[in-house]
Scaffold this active site. Structure first.
Site, PDB file in Angstrom:
ATOM      1  N   ASP A 131       2.259   2.621   2.553  1.00 42.38           N
ATOM      2  CA  ASP A 131       2.174   3.366   3.812  1.00 42.38           C
ATOM      3  C   ASP A 131       3.471   3.230   4.604  1.00 42.38           C
ATOM      4  O   ASP A 131       4.140   2.201   4.551  1.00 42.38           O
ATOM      5  CB  ASP A 131       0.989   2.859   4.641  1.00 42.38           C
ATOM      6  CG  ASP A 131      -0.336   3.237   3.999  1.00 42.38           C
ATOM      7  OD1 ASP A 131      -0.301   3.993   3.011  1.00 42.38           O
ATOM      8  OD2 ASP A 131      -1.382   2.786   4.473  1.00 42.38           O
TER       9      ASP A 131
ATOM     10  N   CYS B 172      -2.959   4.663   6.345  1.00 40.58           N
ATOM     11  CA  CYS B 172      -4.406   4.553   6.495  1.00 40.58           C
ATOM     12  C   CYS B 172      -4.830   4.704   7.964  1.00 40.58           C
ATOM     13  O   CYS B 172      -3.993   4.677   8.869  1.00 40.58           O
ATOM     14  CB  CYS B 172      -4.863   3.206   5.960  1.00 40.58           C
ATOM     15  SG  CYS B 172      -4.395   1.854   7.040  1.00 40.58           S
TER      16      CYS B 172
ATOM     17  N   CYS C 155      -2.139  -3.845   8.372  1.00 39.74           N
ATOM     18  CA  CYS C 155      -1.760  -2.493   8.820  1.00 39.74           C
ATOM     19  C   CYS C 155      -1.175  -2.555  10.233  1.00 39.74           C
ATOM     20  O   CYS C 155      -0.266  -1.790  10.566  1.00 39.74           O
ATOM     21  CB  CYS C 155      -2.974  -1.574   8.824  1.00 39.74           C
ATOM     22  SG  CYS C 155      -3.968  -1.716   7.339  1.00 39.74           S
TER      23      CYS C 155
ATOM     24  N   CYS D  71       0.826  -1.214   0.000  1.00 41.71           N
ATOM     25  CA  CYS D  71       0.000   0.000   0.000  1.00 41.71           C
ATOM     26  C   CYS D  71       0.859   1.263   0.000  1.00 41.71           C
ATOM     27  O   CYS D  71       0.354   2.355  -0.234  1.00 41.71           O
ATOM     28  CB  CYS D  71      -0.935   0.012   1.206  1.00 41.71           C
ATOM     29  SG  CYS D  71      -0.038   0.028   2.767  1.00 41.71           S
TER      30      CYS D  71
HETATM   31 FE1  FES Z   1      -1.446   0.539   4.229  1.00 39.89          FE
HETATM   32 FE2  FES Z   1      -3.210   0.181   6.097  1.00 39.89          FE
HETATM   33  S1  FES Z   1      -3.585   0.246   3.958  1.00 39.89           S
HETATM   34  S2  FES Z   1      -1.100   0.314   6.320  1.00 39.89           S
END
Ligand code: FES
Length: 143
Positions: free
Chosen positions: A36, A59, A103, A34
């Site tokens: 992140d 997120c 996550c 993702c």
């Molecule tokens: Fe990337 Fe939650 S979608 S850490």
């Protein structure tokens, strides 16, 4: 997707956000899927994590889990902090939807990365204590 009240609370009012100047350990991890990113700072005195702060570019579930994870390791020994699992953080948050479980892994890894950095700064090989922690440049997120 339903989030628990605790998740919503930690997402809306995250605890321990920010950075620590002159931190004793800094860990940064990313999720290659993702993109992140989570950065965690720890202050350590006599093997106790006296302060912890985080920044999460990610997120809502990642923010909530980092917030809860920092609350759970603050004041704890390094050894106890290393035992914190993403499962324990999820349980403390009354659960996460299945698609958001990954996550919570970021928070566990960020703590391990910060402790690993703490050991490295002291000239100690962290691997026997912390295990293998994915470095940020290994995760493929390019940051
Ligand atoms: Fe990337 Fe939650 S979608 S850490």
């Amino acid at each position: 997707m339903a989030y628990s009240e605790k998740v919503m609370d930690h997402f809306a009012n995250p605890r321990n956000v920010g950075e620590i100047e002159n931190a004793d350990g800094i860990g940064e991890v990313g999720n290659s899927k993702c993109g992140d990113i989570m950065k965690m700072y720890i202050q350590v005195e006599n093997d106790i994590i006296t302060d912890v702060k985080f920044k999460t570019f990610g997120c809502g579930a990642a923010i909530a889990t980092s917030s809860m994870a920092t609350e759970m390791i603050k004041g704890k020994s390094i050894n106890d902090a290393l035992k914190l699992t993403n499962k324990a953080v999820m349980e403390a948050l009354d659960g996460l939807p299945p698609v958001k479980v990954h996550c919570s892994v970021l928070a566990e890894q960020a703590i391990k990365a910060a402790i690993s950095d703490y050991y490295k700064r002291k000239g100690i090989d962290p691997e026997p204590f912390v295990g293998k922690v994915p470095e940020c440049d290994e995760c493929g997120c390019n940051l």
